[in-house]
Write an enzyme that holds these catalytic residues in place. Structure first.
Site: not given
Length: 949
Positions: A249, A272
């Site tokens: 990740h 995000r």
């Protein structure tokens, strides 16, 4: 196929969301279930999920007018990395019904919907509680606990480590587990929901076997993720798949004052999704923030760290609870303005302004001409975003953008991020009934898998939001299949709410089932200016502040003082999640993610008093003294039964403790230190052998593997060198013979005036220095402005040691001994005097048949140098610097050696002891020389006359 064992219950292994979905579903289908979890508390990694759960065609989406369906979702999933269409389709087709099941059956709020990376539609659901993993999982845990307390249809057994599956005639009929030092068996079909292997850094782990290149990375996984289910399945012939596909990740959160911590918090992908952008060390964007995780990670490898995830005001306001939570944990920082951010980053404000302006213009052009642009877009079409378009994955979706002109005065929330091991796509191959596939591609009767332990669902990359969905969908599929396998035609629908009477009391609404609790955020009694609290006595905040270490950790939650020292190693979120608040008030951050009854149910024994409450110090003192504190146990009987470690599902009065933590009559647990020493020895041997035998072509990378392994090798050399130098106390025959021992190894070198040992040590030193300086340049210098010079402690002390080593080599290794003339010793014929081992005369012999050999008189050289007080003080000072550098480095090295988590603290202490003892040994040499006169030697008669004046 029939078997001789009863199958009246299903066995669920693992207490995360996959296990809870399976267990509740078994009960919903009229079956009995026993849930076995190896942790002290159920929940697993599922409770850490902070982005949400995907669903295509849900009632929530329809109410918001989102045109999504299972076909679109399936295409996104296959494009995202899935390789088995039948499993991907099952995941996506069931998504809407199963998300609605959570909302309707467990009264959960999943009313917010966002778009994560790799998705063409907004479909990731979360609630106003903001932390969906905890919210969803805890609601299912509560329901199963209610079933267990009100009926005989469920049992929950914690601290139960399942280690073997029982088979008869190729049918899985049960399992064996260990609890409290005893073995127990359960019979029935088994549903494995035990998670992946992303936290197993041991030498024989699945991670080491399939992805050794990732061992140096930190992880977001809890310590329970060691691949137990996969190993047990393979042991009975189950097929595994895609074990090499481990998702890294891109947004693990870096705690600046502990940048190298092995366990990281994860920055939710939703950060995000709401508009967060990623900047490199130069303040520039370099990727599509909404691209697939493997893509974003790959672009980070190519760019320059440290990387920062930046949220402007509009973005952070949309997900403010996350930002406050991360800020409270010290892994995110708020800035009053972009100007302050630029200053902290050490870049010009104009650079960050230009970065935002280019992003803003790309978004505006996309609004007016979405199919235009000069760059290939992800997942399809064209993009106006040059920063990501150059990577072949141009940005297509924008949210909460600001122009460059607004940056100077814009507030920001910013976190430093790094790639982390996050999710294992591979596992036991399952079919569309969630049954584990065995030999000849046929399902193994009686064995099912759900969640991260199951393989084949995600292929080589998992889309964000699909992990919670995977757990729920395949947990339910496995639960239904296991119930049908057990009951056949007797399967019947059961309403959980009707069965349990609902989730009564405060925990009935989803707001109090997990997530943030706005109504209770500030309910803790406020401390007064002098830290005594409103009660005017008892445990003060200044008292709490004294208990701020791993070995003595207190925290305050809602005015209660908790001693959580013994709970640190068991916390599902890792020790760091608690240690961040050691000696502090953790009320706000605790209530963001925990339900209000969690302390009373799972840790009532941790409460030792109240802040400022009169008389509260008495029970605290009694607890510390070993007496039972006078307080009421407020937990439910089942929860407390399991928390105290009872051995089965019946409410028996006996309870046991972990022998590893209980020394009994001894004040020191000798066994645990012996085990820690053993694991340390194995790890050091592995690292040294790996350094020598597994080195491949030289490659410049930004990981710390070279730093760690070179450090281990150098520590081993320093220990051996210190032991060798002790021969100075035995006189010139031993000491000079020891020096000549290395000269006799020169033939092992590569034609150089040094032996292979010296050459290898030199290369290790150069590697250690080079990698250390590179990582400091790339990762540490940028933190000086915000964290202070202390982030460079290792670099500064390392450079001081490099200076010392250079001088030391010229003084001793290349020092002039010709002035003394040769010193004659009789060297043993086989490098070492085996007949002198008992007398420790290893490097010389008195056998007169052996011709004396003239050697360098390093004994005389040492006395000449250390008789000078200035050189002695310089040497002692440098050794102290070595001890500091070694201890600082050891703290960072220990967590990555593959040592079992429970032994890491003791291994740290053993390492510190080794460094300090070695330092004292080295310091003894100049002190000995300054306090004594040189010894002429045992065979003075064979020395040249007048050798030394």
């Amino acid at each position: 196929m029939a078997c001789s064992f009863p199958t009246s219950q299903a066995i669920v292994v693992g207490g995360g969301l996959g296990g809870m979905s399976a267990a509740n579903t078994v009960v919903e289908n009229g079956g009995r279930v026993v849930l076995l979890d190896k942790s002290s508390f159920c929940g697993g990694n599922s409770t850490k999920a902070t982005s949400g759960i995907n669903g295509a065609g849900t009632k929530t989406q329809k109410a918001k007018g989102i045109p999504d369906n299972a076909d679109i979702f399936t295409q996104d999933t296959l494009k995202g990395g899935a390789k088995k269409p039948e499993l991907a389709k099952l995941l996506c087709v069931n998504s809407a019904a199963d998300v609605d099941w959570l909302v309707e059956k467990f009264n959960l709020d999943l009313s917010l919907v966002a778009r994560l990376g790799g998705h063409s539609q907004p479909r990731t659901h979360r609630g106003k509680e903001r932390f969906p993993g905890m919210t969803i999982t805890y609601a299912l845990i509560q329901m199963l606990e209610k079933v267990a307390e009100k009926t005989d249809l469920a049992r929950i057994v914690t601290k139960a480590k399942v280690f073997k599956l029982i088979c008869e005639n190729s049918v899985c009929v049960g399992c064996v587990y260990e609890k409290g030092g005893q073995e127990f068996k359960e019979f029935g079909p088994v549903i494995l929901a035990s998670g992946g292997f992303g936290a197993d850094f041991t030498n024989d782990s699945l991670l080491a076997k399939y992805r050794p290149d990732l061992l140096h990375l930190p992880t977001t996984n809890g310590e329970h993720c060691t691949g137990d289910g996969i190993k047990m399945g393979e042991a009975i012939g189950a097929t595994s798949i895609d074990l090499e596909w481990v998702q890294v990740h891109p947004t693990g959160l870096v705690k600046p004052d502990d940048a190298d911590a092995k366990i990281k918090f994860l920055a939710a992908e939703a950060l995000r999704g709401v508009g967060g952008i990623i900047l490199n060390a130069e303040g520039k964007r370099f990727c599509n923030e909404l691209g697939r995780r493997d893509y974003v990670t790959g672009e980070m490898w190519k760019s320059k760290p440290p990387f920062r995830l930046c949220l402007n005001k509009a973005a952070s306001d949309e997900i403010i609870w996350h930002c406050k939570h991360y800020t409270g944990r010290g892994v995110m920082k708020s800035y009053a303005s972009g100007e302050d951010l630029a200053k902290d980053m050490g870049v010009a404000l104009s650079v960050i302004e230009q970065t935002h302006e280019e992003h803003y213009q790309a978004a505006k052009k996309t609004e007016t001409d979405p199919d235009g642009g000069s760059w290939p877009a992800y997942p399809s079409g064209k993009s106006w975003d040059e920063a990501s378009g150059k990577t072949g994955s141009g940005k297509k979706f924008y949210h909460n953008i600001i122009p460059g002109s607004a940056v100077k005065s814009e507030p920001f929330y910013v976190a430093i991020i790094t790639p982390v091991i996050h999710y294992c796509m591979g596992g036991l191959l399952i079919d569309t009934d969630s049954a584990v596939v065995g030999p000849k591609n046929k399902a193994i009767p009686g064995l099912y898998a759900a969640g991260e332990v199951a393989g084949g669902v995600h292929g080589n990359n998992r889309l964000g939001g699909n992990s919670l969905l995977d757990c729920v969908v395949f947990g339910r599929v496995a639960g239904q299949a296991a119930a049908k396998y057990m009951l056949g035609a007797d399967v019947k629908a059961v309403d959980l709410m009707e069965l349990t009477g609902g989730l009564t009391g405060q925990v009935q609404s989803s707001k109090l089932a997990g997530g943030s609790y706005e109504d209770k955020m500030n309910s803790a009694p406020a401390a007064t200016a002098n830290g005594t609290g409103g009660g005017g006595g008892g445990i003060t905040m200044s008292d709490v502040a004294k208990h701020n270490s791993k070995s003595d950790c207190w925290v305050v939650v809602d005015g209660q003082v908790l001693d959580v020292t013994s709970f640190l190693s068991e916390h599902p979120g890792g020790e760091l999640a608690i240690l961040t608040f050691a000696g502090k008030d953790a009320t706000e951050e605790f209530n963001m993610i925990h339900p209000p009854d969690v302390i009373g149910k799972y840790a009532p024994d941790a409460v030792i008093g109240a802040v400022g409450a009169p008389g509260a110090a008495a029970p605290a003192a009694a607890a510390k003294a070993g007496g039972a504190p006078a307080r009421k146990d407020k937990g439910g009987k089942l929860a407390n039964h399991h928390a105290w470690g009872h051995l089965d599902g019946d409410l028996q009065p006996n309870w046991r403790v972990d022998l590893e933590d209980n020394p009994g009559a001894l004040l020191i647990n000798v066994k645990s230190y012996f085990n820690a020493t053993w694991f340390l020895l194995l790890s050091v041997l592995y690292e040294v052998c790996a350094t020598i035998f597994t080195a491949k072509n030289i490659k410049i990378s930004n990981d710390r593997l070279g730093l760690t392994r070179s450090a281990i090798l150098l520590i081993l050399f320093i220990v051996i060198h210190a032991v060798g130098n002790l021969h100075v106390f035995k006189g010139p025959d031993d000491f000079n013979g020891y020096g000549y021992f290395y000269v006799r190894l020169y033939w092992t070198g590569f034609g150089l005036p040094a032996n292979i040992v010296e050459e290898y040590i030199l290369l290790s030193v150069l590697l250690h220095v080079f990698v250390g300086l590179k990582r400091t340049w790339d990762m540490k210098l940028a933190l000086v402005n915000s964290q202070g010079i202390n982030v460079l402690n290792l670099a500064i002390s390392g450079l001081m040691l490099l200076t010392f080593m250079t001088i030391h080599l010229f003084q001793f290794r290349f020092g002039d001994t010709d002035q003394f003339g040769p010193y004659y010793v009789r060297p043993p014929p086989y490098l070492i005097n085996f007949w002198g081992i008992l007398s420790l005369n290893l490097f010389w012999t008195q056998d007169t048949s052996i011709e004396p050999v003239g050697v360098r008189d390093i004994y005389a050289l040492e006395f000449q140098i250390f008789k000078n007080p200035l050189w002695s003080m310089f040497y002692i000072f440098s050794v102290v610097i070595f001890m500091i550098h070694a201890c600082l480095g050891w703290k960072k090295v220990t967590p990555v050696l593959g040592i079992p988590r429970g032994h890491i603290a003791k291994v740290e202490m053993i390492g510190y002891a080794i460094m300090i003892v070695m330092g004292l040994v080295y310091i003894s040499f100049p002190l000995y020389v300054m306090a004594t006169s040189p010894f002429s030697g045992y065979e003075d008669s064979i020395q040249a006359p007048g050798r030394v004046e």
